[in-house]
Motif scaffolding. Structure first.
Motif, PDB file in Angstrom:
ATOM      1  N   SER A 164      24.910 -32.842  59.523  1.00 47.19           N
ATOM      2  CA  SER A 164      24.348 -32.358  60.789  1.00 47.19           C
ATOM      3  C   SER A 164      25.406 -31.731  61.699  1.00 47.19           C
ATOM      4  N   ASP A 165      26.653 -31.670  61.234  1.00 50.21           N
ATOM      5  CA  ASP A 165      27.749 -31.127  62.031  1.00 50.21           C
ATOM      6  C   ASP A 165      27.892 -29.636  61.735  1.00 50.21           C
ATOM      7  N   GLN A 193      18.152 -24.669  58.272  1.00 51.62           N
ATOM      8  CA  GLN A 193      16.733 -25.012  58.306  1.00 51.62           C
ATOM      9  C   GLN A 193      16.521 -26.516  58.181  1.00 51.62           C
ATOM     10  N   ILE A 194      17.377 -27.171  57.406  1.00 45.64           N
ATOM     11  CA  ILE A 194      17.218 -28.611  57.158  1.00 45.64           C
ATOM     12  C   ILE A 194      17.872 -29.448  58.256  1.00 45.64           C
ATOM     13  N   HIS A 195      19.059 -29.067  58.680  1.00 43.45           N
ATOM     14  CA  HIS A 195      19.864 -29.936  59.550  1.00 43.45           C
ATOM     15  C   HIS A 195      20.068 -29.400  60.962  1.00 43.45           C
ATOM     16  N   GLY A 196      19.635 -28.172  61.241  1.00 40.15           N
ATOM     17  CA  GLY A 196      19.883 -27.589  62.559  1.00 40.15           C
ATOM     18  C   GLY A 196      19.192 -28.352  63.680  1.00 40.15           C
ATOM     19  N   SER A 197      19.775 -28.248  64.869  1.00 38.10           N
ATOM     20  CA  SER A 197      19.222 -28.941  66.042  1.00 38.10           C
ATOM     21  C   SER A 197      19.432 -28.067  67.274  1.00 38.10           C
ATOM     22  N   ASP A 203      24.119 -22.787  67.752  1.00 35.30           N
ATOM     23  CA  ASP A 203      23.909 -21.378  68.101  1.00 35.30           C
ATOM     24  C   ASP A 203      24.997 -20.487  67.510  1.00 35.30           C
ATOM     25  N   ILE A 204      26.171 -21.056  67.208  1.00 29.04           N
ATOM     26  CA  ILE A 204      27.186 -20.265  66.497  1.00 29.04           C
ATOM     27  C   ILE A 204      26.645 -19.897  65.113  1.00 29.04           C
TER      28      ILE A 204
END
Length: 291
Positions: A164-165, A193-197, A203-204
């Protein structure tokens, strides 16, 4: 990618001379913080650690720890030669000090002493096989040393520790891109798509994927940063990765501007600050070879 601001040398100089009062947007695109200064706490910490090192009766392990801690403070304030000297002193006192091998390897990478850097990270991982940041730093050394396949392996290991990093993802992507740009972009999109928040640093990744502009990213950083330190830290990170994307997009002048802006934050102990300086050194070397 969307439109980017292309600045010539005079325009960039004008930005840097505009002043350094409160954090502010100096153009519709670029954001500048007040460059961070050495804190009183850091200066006091260096003095206290020096006094402690002069105490009688210290064991080699205690001296190694004090040298290492002072080296960390030297590193934080940008005194690279002093930091490296203390890390080497720590290793002389305690040859099994994995943390000291790791940070010594970072300095070797910055100096483009890649074979010695690999050895330092190998030593750290032999002493501490689960030392994830040694995988990161060895991966970065391999990336700059022209070994992208090995770099991607190490950086994937580091990513898997915390998928998630977004920073871990970006470094893996940078190595993978050197091997197969299309596959790297597909992997970046799939992972996002799986881990974005909603964390700002994702946003980078969105900039890299073309769904956000540089300006939108910088505006969000400017609007959401709570104080100048947070602004400087976020901009140090953002400008480095924007510079790497500018390189990918064949915009070398823009990349140089962004690397210089990352350096101007004075966040010396951030990975992005360290390697902005190395990137500019490499750009300078390439320019000299073309003459």
């Amino acid at each position: 990618m969307k439109d980017r601001l292309l600045l010539g040398p005079l325009a960039f100089l004008g930005l840097m001379l505009t002043g350094c009062s409160a954090p502010r947007v100096v153009t519709p695109t670029l954001v500048l913080p007040l460059p961070m200064q050495v804190s009183y706490e850091s200066e006091l910490g260096i003095a206290r650690l020096g006094q402690m090192l002069n105490s009688p009766g210290l064991t080699p392990e205690q001296r190694a720890e004090l040298f290492f801690q002072r080296g960390v403070v030297f590193d934080r304030v940008g005194l690279r030669a002093m930091a490296r000297l203390d890390f080497n002193r720590a290793l002389r006192e305690r040859p099994d000090f994995a943390d000291a091998y790791n940070l010594n390897g970072v300095y070797l990478t910055q100096n483009q002493e890649f074979d010695e850097a690999y050895e330092a990270f190998d030593s750290a991982l032999e002493l501490a096989p689960d030392y994830a940041y040694a995988n990161l730093n060895r991966g970065i050394a391999l990336y700059y040393g022209g070994r992208p396949q090995l770099a991607a392996r190490d950086l994937k290991i580091f990513l898997e520790e915390d998928p998630s990093d977004p920073y871990r993802l970006l470094w893996w992507y940078l190595a993978l891109e050197q091997l197969d740009p299309e596959t790297a972009t597909e992997a970046l999109h799939s992972h996002q798509q799986i881990h974005g928040s909603d964390e700002w640093a994702w946003d980078i990744v969105n900039v890299y994927l073309g769904s956000m502009s540089d300006e939108q990213l910088l505006n969000r950083i400017s609007e959401e940063s709570q104080d100048n330190q947070e602004l400087a830290e976020r901009l140090c990170e953002a400008y480095f990765y924007l510079a790497k994307q500018a390189q990918h997009n064949k915009q070398p002048e823009q990349a140089v501007v962004y690397f210089k802006l990352a350096l101007a934050t004075n966040i010396y102990d951030f990975v992005e600050h360290r390697y902005s300086l190395l990137e500019l050194d490499l750009i300078g070397e390439q320019a000299r070879l073309k003459r």
